[in-house]
Design an enzyme around this catalytic site. Structure first.
Site, PDB file in Angstrom:
ATOM      1  N   LYS A   1      25.636  -3.552  -0.613  1.00 12.34           N
ATOM      2  CA  LYS A   1      27.112  -3.518  -0.643  1.00 12.34           C
ATOM      3  C   LYS A   1      27.662  -2.755   0.556  1.00 12.34           C
ATOM      4  O   LYS A   1      28.849  -2.472   0.629  1.00 12.34           O
ATOM      5  CB  LYS A   1      27.587  -2.813  -1.926  1.00 12.34           C
ATOM      6  CG  LYS A   1      27.087  -3.430  -3.203  1.00 12.34           C
ATOM      7  CD  LYS A   1      27.523  -2.557  -4.391  1.00 12.34           C
ATOM      8  CE  LYS A   1      26.578  -2.688  -5.550  1.00 12.34           C
ATOM      9  NZ  LYS A   1      26.696  -1.549  -6.475  1.00 12.34           N
TER      10      LYS A   1
ATOM     11  N   ARG B   1      11.084   3.819   3.504  1.00 12.18           N
ATOM     12  CA  ARG B   1      10.734   2.841   4.548  1.00 12.18           C
ATOM     13  C   ARG B   1      11.982   2.055   4.888  1.00 12.18           C
ATOM     14  O   ARG B   1      12.737   1.653   4.003  1.00 12.18           O
ATOM     15  CB  ARG B   1       9.637   1.895   4.075  1.00 12.18           C
ATOM     16  CG  ARG B   1       9.410   0.753   5.047  1.00 12.18           C
ATOM     17  CD  ARG B   1       8.206  -0.074   4.738  1.00 12.18           C
ATOM     18  NE  ARG B   1       6.981   0.661   5.004  1.00 12.18           N
ATOM     19  CZ  ARG B   1       5.772   0.113   4.945  1.00 12.18           C
ATOM     20  NH1 ARG B   1       5.629  -1.154   4.615  1.00 12.18           N
ATOM     21  NH2 ARG B   1       4.698   0.834   5.204  1.00 12.18           N
TER      22      ARG B   1
ATOM     23  N   HIS C   1       4.812   5.720  11.601  1.00 21.73           N
ATOM     24  CA  HIS C   1       4.326   5.559  10.224  1.00 21.73           C
ATOM     25  C   HIS C   1       3.356   6.723   9.963  1.00 21.73           C
ATOM     26  O   HIS C   1       2.148   6.543   9.888  1.00 21.73           O
ATOM     27  CB  HIS C   1       3.624   4.208  10.082  1.00 21.73           C
ATOM     28  CG  HIS C   1       3.343   3.777   8.680  1.00 21.73           C
ATOM     29  ND1 HIS C   1       3.445   4.621   7.590  1.00 21.73           N
ATOM     30  CD2 HIS C   1       2.942   2.578   8.186  1.00 21.73           C
ATOM     31  CE1 HIS C   1       3.127   3.944   6.491  1.00 21.73           C
ATOM     32  NE2 HIS C   1       2.824   2.705   6.832  1.00 21.73           N
TER      33      HIS C   1
ATOM     34  N   ARG D   1       0.797  -1.226   0.000  1.00 20.42           N
ATOM     35  CA  ARG D   1       0.000   0.000   0.000  1.00 20.42           C
ATOM     36  C   ARG D   1       0.836   1.286   0.000  1.00 20.42           C
ATOM     37  O   ARG D   1       0.603   2.196  -0.794  1.00 20.42           O
ATOM     38  CB  ARG D   1      -0.910   0.056   1.250  1.00 20.42           C
ATOM     39  CG  ARG D   1      -2.220  -0.621   1.101  1.00 20.42           C
ATOM     40  CD  ARG D   1      -2.606  -1.221   2.422  1.00 20.42           C
ATOM     41  NE  ARG D   1      -1.638  -2.252   2.744  1.00 20.42           N
ATOM     42  CZ  ARG D   1      -1.765  -3.517   2.352  1.00 20.42           C
ATOM     43  NH1 ARG D   1      -2.826  -3.887   1.721  1.00 20.42           N
ATOM     44  NH2 ARG D   1      -0.825  -4.417   2.617  1.00 20.42           N
ATOM     45  N   THR D   2       1.795   1.360   0.920  1.00 20.96           N
ATOM     46  CA  THR D   2       2.476   2.646   1.088  1.00 20.96           C
ATOM     47  C   THR D   2       3.265   2.997  -0.166  1.00 20.96           C
ATOM     48  O   THR D   2       3.151   4.106  -0.697  1.00 20.96           O
ATOM     49  CB  THR D   2       3.386   2.600   2.326  1.00 20.96           C
ATOM     50  OG1 THR D   2       2.627   2.076   3.413  1.00 20.96           O
ATOM     51  CG2 THR D   2       3.898   3.973   2.685  1.00 20.96           C
TER      52      THR D   2
HETATM   53  N1   CP Z   1      -0.373  -0.055   5.836  1.00 23.87           N
HETATM   54  C1   CP Z   1       0.842  -0.300   5.287  1.00 23.87           C
HETATM   55  O1   CP Z   1       1.848   0.301   5.663  1.00 23.87           O
HETATM   56  O2   CP Z   1       0.820  -1.275   4.327  1.00 23.87           O
HETATM   57  P1   CP Z   1       2.101  -1.737   3.492  1.00 23.87           P
HETATM   58  O3   CP Z   1       3.035  -2.417   4.460  1.00 23.87           O
HETATM   59  O4   CP Z   1       1.568  -2.671   2.446  1.00 23.87           O
HETATM   60  O5   CP Z   1       2.732  -0.516   2.914  1.00 23.87           O
END
Ligand code: CP
Length: 370
Positions: free
Chosen positions: A80, A101, A129, A51-52
């Site tokens: 590396k 991320r 998040h 999603r993100t």
């Molecule tokens: N909600 C969320 O962060 O989903 P993903 O891990 O798929 O990005």
């Protein structure tokens, strides 16, 4: 230039503006379709995501911009041994804005210290998040018509669930919020949120492990996945992974206008039989995630007029090279050339927190030989 590391990097007024822009994007998408023509978003995902990452990419495409990046650490030069700082410096030569991320807490913050373009924290370990929080706030606002006077239940893995930490921190700024924490003992909310946010701001909350008992009073039920990837003890994960499974019979005593939310991915914790219940909002959250990320990209690129004040941050004292972060999930545990820096704020009763992961040190400020 502004980055987004945690929800408190935005004032309540700025969040209102982002929600308002998102609602306008939903109503008038054509108006926004060329706004980022010539701009590039880099998505640097050192940890899996559906999603993100894809909502960030869809958001940039729908604004008329372009996207580059990687979706796994092993397809970048991190494999590396390249540091997060060097990765950020490099990518900021190619892109106008970066969403990152990383499994280590504080990694996007390190990137923000070394980048010439805005960095968006797209999830750092069990820490924060913030863009999921923005998607959650937009969803709550659209479902309930307000962000105040709500009883919100968080159920499942409250220890490692970074979406839970970020949403509680964000909701604590609205009036009339009551929090119900539903988890097994082993997965309770960490003290930095419970004491540092709920107690400090006098937010009423209760803790229990019984979902069925808690459900009748809730306006919102925020279900979460037990985060297997963050457990050091895999047997403990096996024992806890199906602790909560929301099934239609458990909703018998829930309010008719309950909103059932989940940041997804789901494993077993919500039965698919609930997907068609009018109270299920989790796929609406997915859609809202794209719209609010469009609004956020516009804001951080300075493409939206804004009258909202920035958040007022409390005064900080920085302590360099006197303390060592003991959190094994902190970015400093892997990138040992990073300077050890702790902060003390005037709100934190002398507690020293790592500037990267925010875990507190064993020593109080008064106990350090400066
Ligand atoms: N909600 C969320 O962060 O989903 P993903 O891990 O798929 O990005």
């Amino acid at each position: 230039m502004r980055s987004l590391m945690d929800p408190l990097d935005l004032s309540v007024e700025e969040i209102d503006e982002l929600i308002s822009t998102s609602n306008d994007i939903i109503e008038n998408s054509a108006k926004y379709s060329e706004m980022c023509r010539g701009k590039k978003l880099a998505t640097l995902f050192f940890e899996p995501s559906t999603r993100t990452r894809l909502s960030f990419e869809a958001a940039m495409y729908e604004l008329g911009g372009n996207v580059l990046g990687f979706s796994a650490a092993n397809s970048s030069s991190a494999a590396k041994g390249e540091s997060v700082a060097d990765t950020a410096k490099t990518v900021s030569c190619y892109a106008d804005i970066i969403a990152m991320r990383h499994p280590l807490e504080g990694a996007p913050y390190v990137a923000s210290l070394n980048s010439d373009v805005p960095i968006i924290n797209a999830g750092d370990g069990g820490h924060n998040h913030p863009t999921q929080t923005l998607a959650d706030l937009l969803t709550i606002s659209r479902e309930k018509g307000r962000l105040n006077n709500l009883t919100v239940g968080f159920c499942g893995d409250l220890k490692y669930g970074r979406t839970v930490h970020s949403l509680i921190i964000a909701l604590a700024r609205y009036a009339g919020i009551k929090i119900v924490l539903i988890s097994p003992d082993e997965l309770k909310l960490p003290n930095y949120v419970k004491i540092g946010v709920l107690d400090r701001q006098n937010i009423p909350y209760s803790e229990c492990d019984d979902l069925e008992k808690a459900i009748p009073e809730l306006d919102i039920l925020y279900m979460t996945r037990i985060q297997g990837e963050r457990f050091a003890d895999k047997d403990e994960y096996e024992r806890l992974k199906d602790f909560y499974i929301l099934t239609p019979d458990k909703l018998t005593y829930a309010k008719d206008n309950l909103s059932i939310m989940h940041p997804l991915p789901r494993v077993n914790e919500i039965s698919v039989a609930i997907d068609n219940d009018k109270r299920a909002c989790y796929f609406k959250q997915v859609k809202n995630g794209k719209y609010i990320r469009m609004a956020l990209i516009l804001k951080l690129l300075g493409m939206c007029k804004s009258d909202a004040p920035k958040p007022q941050k409390s005064e900080e004292i920085l302590i360099k090279d006197k303390l060592v972060c003991k959190n094994p999930r902190c970015i400093t545990s892997c990138e040992q050339e990073l300077e050890q820096v702790f902060k003390v704020t005037d709100l934190d009763a002398g507690i020293c927190r790592c500037i990267y992961c925010e875990k507190k040190s064993e020593k109080l400020y008064s106990e350090i030989n400066l």
